[in-house]
Design a protein around this motif. Structure first.
Motif, short mmCIF file in Angstrom:
data_model
loop_
_atom_site.label_atom_id
_atom_site.label_comp_id
_atom_site.label_asym_id
_atom_site.label_seq_id
_atom_site.Cartn_x
_atom_site.Cartn_y
_atom_site.Cartn_z
N GLY A 356 0.82 -1.19 0.00
CA GLY A 356 0.00 0.00 0.00
C GLY A 356 0.86 1.24 0.00
O GLY A 356 2.08 1.20 -0.16
N GLY A 357 0.22 2.37 0.18
CA GLY A 357 0.95 3.62 0.21
C GLY A 357 0.01 4.79 0.14
O GLY A 357 -1.22 4.66 0.24
N VAL A 358 0.62 5.95 -0.02
CA VAL A 358 -0.13 7.20 -0.13
C VAL A 358 -0.17 7.59 -1.61
O VAL A 358 0.89 7.66 -2.25
N TYR A 359 -1.36 7.84 -2.11
CA TYR A 359 -1.54 8.18 -3.52
C TYR A 359 -2.25 9.52 -3.60
O TYR A 359 -3.11 9.85 -2.78
N SER A 360 -1.87 10.26 -4.61
CA SER A 360 -2.55 11.55 -4.84
C SER A 360 -3.69 11.35 -5.85
O SER A 360 -3.75 10.36 -6.58
N VAL A 361 -4.59 12.27 -5.86
CA VAL A 361 -5.77 12.18 -6.72
C VAL A 361 -5.33 12.18 -8.18
O VAL A 361 -4.45 12.95 -8.59
N GLY A 362 -5.94 11.27 -8.96
CA GLY A 362 -5.66 11.20 -10.38
C GLY A 362 -4.57 10.23 -10.76
O GLY A 362 -4.34 9.98 -11.94
N THR A 363 -3.89 9.64 -9.79
CA THR A 363 -2.83 8.68 -10.11
C THR A 363 -3.45 7.31 -10.29
O THR A 363 -4.64 7.09 -10.07
N ASN A 364 -2.62 6.35 -10.72
CA ASN A 364 -3.06 4.99 -10.97
C ASN A 364 -2.52 4.06 -9.89
O ASN A 364 -1.49 4.33 -9.25
N LEU A 365 -3.21 2.92 -9.71
CA LEU A 365 -2.85 1.94 -8.67
C LEU A 365 -2.71 0.57 -9.28
O LEU A 365 -3.57 0.15 -10.07
N VAL A 366 -1.60 -0.14 -8.94
CA VAL A 366 -1.43 -1.54 -9.31
C VAL A 366 -0.96 -2.29 -8.08
O VAL A 366 0.06 -1.93 -7.47
N LEU A 367 -1.72 -3.32 -7.66
CA LEU A 367 -1.34 -4.16 -6.51
C LEU A 367 -1.06 -5.57 -7.03
O LEU A 367 -1.88 -6.14 -7.76
N LEU A 368 0.10 -6.13 -6.68
CA LEU A 368 0.50 -7.47 -7.10
C LEU A 368 0.46 -8.41 -5.91
O LEU A 368 0.78 -8.03 -4.79
N CYS A 369 0.09 -9.65 -6.14
CA CYS A 369 0.05 -10.66 -5.07
C CYS A 369 0.43 -12.00 -5.69
O CYS A 369 -0.33 -12.56 -6.49
N GLU A 370 1.61 -12.52 -5.32
CA GLU A 370 2.08 -13.79 -5.85
C GLU A 370 2.60 -14.64 -4.69
O GLU A 370 3.28 -14.13 -3.79
N ALA A 371 2.26 -15.95 -4.75
CA ALA A 371 2.69 -16.89 -3.70
C ALA A 371 3.01 -18.23 -4.33
O ALA A 371 2.48 -18.58 -5.38
N ILE A 372 3.90 -18.96 -3.66
CA ILE A 372 4.23 -20.32 -4.10
C ILE A 372 3.91 -21.27 -2.96
O ILE A 372 3.81 -20.87 -1.79
N GLY A 373 3.79 -22.55 -3.29
CA GLY A 373 3.54 -23.59 -2.31
C GLY A 373 3.29 -24.89 -3.03
O GLY A 373 3.20 -24.94 -4.26
N ASN A 374 3.23 -25.96 -2.28
CA ASN A 374 2.96 -27.28 -2.85
C ASN A 374 1.96 -27.96 -1.92
O ASN A 374 2.32 -28.29 -0.78
N PRO A 375 0.73 -28.11 -2.38
CA PRO A 375 0.18 -27.80 -3.71
C PRO A 375 0.13 -26.31 -3.99
O PRO A 375 0.26 -25.50 -3.10
N GLU A 376 -0.11 -25.97 -5.25
CA GLU A 376 -0.19 -24.58 -5.68
C GLU A 376 -1.27 -23.87 -4.88
O GLU A 376 -2.41 -24.31 -4.81
N PRO A 377 -0.92 -22.73 -4.20
CA PRO A 377 -1.92 -22.04 -3.38
C PRO A 377 -2.93 -21.29 -4.26
O PRO A 377 -2.64 -20.88 -5.37
N THR A 378 -4.13 -21.14 -3.71
CA THR A 378 -5.17 -20.34 -4.37
C THR A 378 -5.12 -18.94 -3.79
O THR A 378 -4.85 -18.74 -2.60
N ILE A 379 -5.38 -17.93 -4.66
CA ILE A 379 -5.30 -16.52 -4.28
C ILE A 379 -6.72 -15.97 -4.22
O ILE A 379 -7.52 -16.15 -5.15
N GLN A 380 -7.06 -15.25 -3.14
CA GLN A 380 -8.35 -14.58 -3.02
C GLN A 380 -8.11 -13.15 -2.57
O GLN A 380 -7.39 -12.89 -1.61
N TRP A 381 -8.74 -12.19 -3.30
CA TRP A 381 -8.65 -10.77 -2.96
C TRP A 381 -9.86 -10.37 -2.14
O TRP A 381 -10.98 -10.85 -2.36
#
Length: 1225
Positions: A356-381
């Motif tokens: 996260g962070g502080v964003y000013s009005v009008g800027t764009n946001l990209v959040l990444l979420c990657e994980a590994i595991g065995n079995p392959e983990p499922t991702i939920q936002w």
């Protein structure tokens, strides 16, 4: 306020940078912001012995967050149970341990919400364990036959791990385990085959739960083992092998894993965990277990096995440990195998977490979420703790990414990403704060900073702004931003000034501005002088056991004196401030004192000076010098009859190089236990070829030497024996010592033990008379002397001595000449005559005796003389002999110290080593008159203002007929000036007093009186005195005799108000020394009445007694001082008042001889006027012989008085102590 801002270390620079960077990311609480979970609990166990259980959840945000909980995914009301105690403004709650609490077991999640969004915690599992118990049951006994396999099941109750299982008997003794009997991982006890001694009725299984502080016991189990024998067995010992036992022998069979699992099974293990593979087999004989990895090799570190090889254990499992493992149980009857297919899995782990962070009005946001595991983990936002509905979400969403464009204030939210597989779930949150605010400067305005010259300064300006603000710094009144190479602006707004100078002091301003607004603060910087250090002495070298004082000299800025500190380190370790090792090492702020330095004290000593702004060090390496350590590992090689090579390892040199090595030897044949030096090896040589003597049993040791000293000796080498040989040398120092006239004793120095070379050492002595044609006489002896008798007196012989032992003779010996025994001379010197030199000195001549009459080596001649009578009074004297010895073959000698005007007799004899020969016939000679000795005393009587009366005594020795006296006087004073000398001749030799008149009043005079004969005047006696003042009387009076034991003596009939001189002298006035002399003044008549009746007072009597004791002490001290030289120093008196008529010494050769009975002086003495007459004897000092008391050395040097005593009544020294005069010839 001063702050430490500078350092020359990169670590501190980075620390400031990272700290400031973190602070920049964090939003000030004064700014509206999303909730953030700051603290939460994790898996927790509700132990029955705890009073309560706390489940934490803390969060911050603006506005203040509100907290909610879920349990097992359903809302959980903290007010639903009175045992729950909630906290205000916090999500934390406490469950009190009262009653049944199993209903609280579950998985909890905390939600913190405000107007901007909701933050969610990770799941918190609360485990409420039950108290583990074994069920009450009746366990039937097990009856088995010898050789059967048996399993005793434990079936422990469930509880909080870890679980520890023990098999013991009722006495709590452990059941022995081995390859045959062992416990499985589940806790069951396995018998591969039973024996009769396994029978017992108290097999107990104990289950221990350490976290629950509980141990439970299963009911005892009974095992009976029976043995069936042959039916026709007679019970004899030969029937030991039974049919049943024979039938029971069998190949192994796996019990774990069971046969029902087949030949292989799968095992899953978590990465990083512990892999435990177990195989337990039964069979008879007992099977042996072994392990291999079928696919691939076993890990490099051989996996350990436990439980007698039945468990394969691998710690910290990695993906490389995946594969197939095989266990094999084998015995002579066969084998059984099982394969384990091991799969390594792992719970989810983050590759990329959303940030996260502080964003000013009008800027764009990209959040990444990657994980590994065995079995392959499922991702939920999730958005604010709730799943995101992609249909209503205005941004784009995928399994690994969320993106939003043109952010607005209402887009502020908490985004959560959860990654899950069957081994666990992980949660990451990202707070997206969309803000539009003017810059906030978080650093206080007007901060004061300080650093030292040469260091960096850091001026802080912590900014929070959205959009991001532009930052610039200015100095003093300038509006231009700082931009030189020495100024660096960090990302967090901090200004770094590198390598500061004095001119960098001043006021600085930090300016921050964005599109919303701008702010500014000021900061003040002071530059101080850097601290300087030096340690003296630098790198000292100190002898062990000596002392060393290290001094730390420092300079620092006066503003920093309150924070200035000094400390000491040794090899980087802090030294305590208090003294150490019983005061041997003492620290006193800037000094470090070490007494009795040891080798352990060697090292680098660092003085550390620190202030609030800087820290500096100065080092001094202490080098301790000591003698070397003893050499080690002595080895012998290159063995020869007369040599061997010795090698050794040198010990530590202790900072002083080894200069040489001393090789010592000890032999146990002749001188066991005595070590002697054999040779030396230079420098760092560690080997030496040793030259050896025959017939010795050596052992060697080595001593190392450096500039400090010698080491302790090394341990001895092995012994080394050399074979015997004939002697290499003959005795030395061959000499003849004769004790009797017809005897000759031949002596020599015996060979040393190392020179004998073999057994049976003897000496072959050969001799013959010199100059006579004759064969050599020979005799062999073992001692080192040979005595020949009936030899002619004092005849030369040729002598040879040769060493001989059992192996042969030494080299041909040299010939030595010696003489047979001596006898005393049998002739006296002839032609003895005497020449008179002066009244105390004569020269004697004689003819020496023939050489053949000496009968030995002539040592010299002795001259004897004695006084027979005085020419003055004609009295005969008892003969008292004196003698002088004249060394060597000579025919004259000087006889000093004779009495003038006397008759003597004299003889001469020759002597050798055997003794004295006969004396010559006595000859008679007379000494002429001489000058008298000084008068016995001189006294001054009847002092008046212009006259005195002198009274003197006869001279101690007249040394002739007296012709009269010479009186002399002169004025003296305290300024070392003297007046002219006045002479008065007294021609009447019987006159012993004289009245001198015409003197000046109140004047100090020195008076001289000396006696005279026709030969001249002798040494004067002197006295000093002071004439009376005008109008005073100076009549001298002598009181009656005072007893020596008296402590005081009254003097009566004195005039009041008058000055008197009081003198205490010896009664017979044999010398001129006073025991006591003082000047007193009587009281005037006006004082007389004061003391009336005072003598009757007790205090007065006591005072007088004290004064009497002090007076006696003073008299004693004065008497001692007078005997040591009188009232004045002799040297001082001579320099001040020399004798005006002192005459020169007549004999310039050896010193002066007086006509009196004075002892001869040591060395030459000149007269005051420096004249030395050249008309006297010029004989050398060799002309004077040796007296009985060693007056002369053999070379004739004058060393003392001649033999014989003085006449009775003679006095060593006479006259006043105020002057010393040379003797008058």
């Amino acid at each position: 306020m001063e702050m430490l801002l500078s350092t020359k270390g990169i670590t501190i620079c980075l620390f400031f940078f990272v700290l400031s960077l973190a602070a920049g990311i964090e939003i000030p609480l004064s700014v509206a912001q999303l909730p953030t979970i700051t603290e939460q609990s994790h898996t927790q166990v509700a132990y029955p012995f705890d009073e309560d259980f706390t489940i934490k959840c803390e969060a911050r945000g603006n506005p203040q967050p509100i907290f909610n909980w879920t349990k097992d995914g359903k809302p959980f009301d903290l007010l639903s149970d009175p045992r729950i105690v909630a906290s205000n403004n916090s999500g934390t709650f406490v469950i009190q341990n009262r009653g049944i609490i199993t209903n609280f077991q579950g998985k909890y999640r905390c939600f913190a919400s405000n107007l901007l969004g909701t933050a969610m915690s990770e799941e918190i599992e609360l485990i409420v364990p039950s108290v583990p118990k074994f069920p009450k049951e009746k366990i039937e006994p097990l009856d088995v036959e010898h050789g059967d396999s048996v399993i005793l099941h434990c079936n422990p109750p469930k509880g909080i791990p870890p679980l520890h299982i023990y098999w013991m008997n009722i006495d709590l003794q452990h059941i022995p385990q081995d390859e045959r009997v062992s416990m499985s991982l589940k806790g069951d006890l396995y018998f591969a085959n039973v024996e009769e001694n396994d029978s017992r009725s108290d097999y107990c299984c104990f289950a221990a739960f350490p976290r629950l502080r509980t141990i439970v016991q299963k009911m005892p189990m009974t095992l009976k083992v029976s043995r069936f024998k042959h039916a026709n067995d007679s019970g004899s010992p030969n029937a030991a092998v039974t049919k049943a036992n024979f039938i029971k022998e069998r190949k192994p069979k796996l019990l774990i894993p069971p046969e029902s699992a087949g030949s292989s099974s799968s095992v899953t293990v978590i990465k990083g965990g512990v892999l435990l593979l177990e195989c337990i087999a039964e069979g008879l004989p007992t099977p042996h277990l072994s392990w291999i990895k079928v696919t691939g090799n076993l890990p490099k570190d051989e996996p350990e096995t436990e439980n007698f090889g039945k468990i394969l254990k691998i710690d910290q499992v990695t993906a490389a440990d995946e594969g197939t493992y095989q266990c094999t149980a084998s015995n002579p009857m066969g084998r059984a195998k099982h394969e384990f297919h091991v799969h390594v899995e792992e719970p989810p782990q983050w590759i990329k977490e959303p940030e996260g962070g502080v964003y000013s009005v009008g800027t764009n946001l990209v959040l990444l979420c990657e994980a590994i595991g065995n079995p392959e983990p499922t991702i939920q936002w999730k958005l604010n703790g709730m799943p995101i509905d992609s249909r209503t979400f205005r941004g784009r969403i995928s399994a690994r990414e969320i993106s939003l464009t043109n952010l607005q204030l209402q887009d502020s939210a908490v985004y959560q990403c959860e990654a899950s597989n069957k081994h666990g779930t992980i949660l990451a949150s990202a707070n997206v704060n969309v803000l539009n605010i003017a810059p906030l400067i978080l650093t206080s305005d007007g901060e004061n900073y300080a650093t030292v010259v040469g260091y960096s300064a850091f001026l802080h300006c912590e900014i929070f702004a959205s959009p991001a603000a532009d930052i610039r710094w200015t100095k003093d009144d300038s509006i231009e931003p700082l931009s030189t190479l020495r100024y660096e602006l960090n990302k967090n707004g901090t200004l770094e000034i590198k390598e500061t100078r004095k001119e960098d002091s001043g006021s600085y301003a930090c300016w921050a501005a964005n599109s919303v607004g701008k702010r500014a603060i000021t900061a003040n910087l002071d530059i101080r002088d850097a601290t300087k250090l030096v340690v003296t002495p630098k790198n000292p070298r100190v002898l062990k056991s000596h002392s060393i004082l290290l001094k730390c000299q420092s300079e620092y800025d006066s503003h920093l004196k309150h924070s200035f500190k000094l400390s000491w380190r040794k090899d980087g370790d802090q030294l305590p401030v208090n003294s150490t090792e019983n005061g041997r090492i003492i620290l006193d702020r800037d000094t470090l004192f070490i007494s009795s330095v040891t080798l352990e004290d060697q090292g680098v000593y660092t003085c550390v000076a620190s202030t609030s702004l800087d820290s500096v060090t100065a080092e001094s390496q202490l080098i301790v010098l000591d003698v070397p350590d003893p050499p080690e590992d002595l080895q012998l090689s290159e063995n020869q009859n007369r040599s061997v090579r010795l090698a050794w390892k040198a010990g530590a040199s202790h900072n002083s190089p080894i200069n040489e090595s001393i090789i010592e030897f000890e032999e146990n044949r002749w001188e066991p236990g005595r070590w002697q030096e054999l040779t030396r090896a230079p420098g760092n040589d560690t080997t030496a070829l040793l030259s050896l003597a025959p017939y010795m049993n050596y052992q060697f040791r080595v001593v190392s030497v450096n500039a400090v000293g010698r080491s302790q000796p090394s341990k001895p080498s092995l012994r080394y024996a050399t074979p015997p040989a004939a002697p290499d040398k003959n005795p030395e120092n061959i000499r003849v010592e004769a004790s009797e006239p017809n005897e000759m004793v031949m002596k020599w120095e015996p060979l040393k033990p190392v020179e004998r070379n073999g057994p049976g050492l003897e000496y072959k002595v050969s001799w013959r008379q010199r100059g006579v044609e004759a064969d050599w006489n020979e005799e062999t002896v073992k001692k080192h002397s040979l005595t020949l008798r009936n030899t002619p007196t004092f005849v030369p012989y040729e002598i040879k001595v040769q060493a001989v032992n059992n192996l042969g003779s030494g080299p041909e010996p040299n010939v030595t000449v010696g003489y047979s025994g001596e006898d005393v001379p049998d002739a006296a010197p002839s032609g003895v005559s005497v020449d008179i030199v002066n009244s105390t000195l004569v020269k004697v001549f004689w003819f020496g005796i023939p050489r053949d009459r000496v009968r030995g080596h002539l040592r010299g001649y002795k001259v004897s003389w004695w006084k027979t009578k005085s020419m003055l009074d004609g009295k005969r004297h008892h003969p008292e002999k004196h003698f002088l010895t004249f060394v060597g073959d000579r025919n004259y000698g000087m006889i000093p110290g004779l009495e003038p005007f006397s008759e003597f007799r004299l003889t001469v004899l020759a002597y050798n080593a055997k003794g004295d020969g006969p004396e010559s016939s006595p000859i008679v000679f007379e000494t002429p008159e001489g000058v008298p000795e000084q008068p016995r005393f001189l006294r001054i009587l009847n002092f008046d203002k212009d006259s005195v009366t002198l009274l003197w005594g006869l001279p101690k020795k007249a040394n002739g007929h007296l012709t009269g006296y010479i009186l002399q006087y002169q004025i003296i004073n305290e300024t070392h000036e003297i007046g002219p000398l006045n002479d008065i001749s007294v021609t009447n030799r019987s006159t012993l007093s004289w009245r001198l008149s015409g003197l000046s009043s109140s004047t100090k005079y020195k008076f001289y009186v000396k006696a005279c004969t026709v030969k001249g005047c002798g040494k004067p006696v002197t006295e000093e005195g002071l004439t009376m003042a005008q109008g005073s009387k100076g009549i001298g009076k002598i009181s009656e005799a005072v007893k020596p034991t008296q402590k005081f003596h009254p003097i009566e009939a004195l005039e009041p108000g008058t000055e008197y001189t009081v003198r205490l002298v010896t009664k017979n006035w044999v010398d001129n020394n006073s025991i006591f002399e003082d000047v007193i003044e009587t009281r005037g008549r006006a004082y007389a009445g004061i003391y009336d009746g005072i003598s009757t007072q007790g205090w007065f009597i006591g005072l007088m007694c004290a004064i009497a004791l002090l007076t006696l002490l003073l008299l004693t001290i004065c008497f001692v001082r007078r005997n040591k030289g009188g009232k004045y120093s002799v040297k001082e008196k001579e320099d001040l008042h020399p004798d005006p008529e002192a005459q020169s010494i007549k004999d310039e050769i050896f010193g002066e001889y007086s006509d009196s009975d004075e002892k001869p002086l040591k060395g030459s003495l000149q007269s005051i006027n420096g004249d030395i007459k050249a008309t006297e004897s010029a004989d050398s000092l060799v002309d004077y012989g040796e007296g009985e008391h060693g007056m002369f050395n053999e070379d004739g040097s004058f060393i003392g008085a001649y033999s014989g005593s003085k006449e009775k009544g003679s006095v060593e020294s006479t006259g006043s102590s105020t002057a010393t005069f040379p003797l008058h010839a």
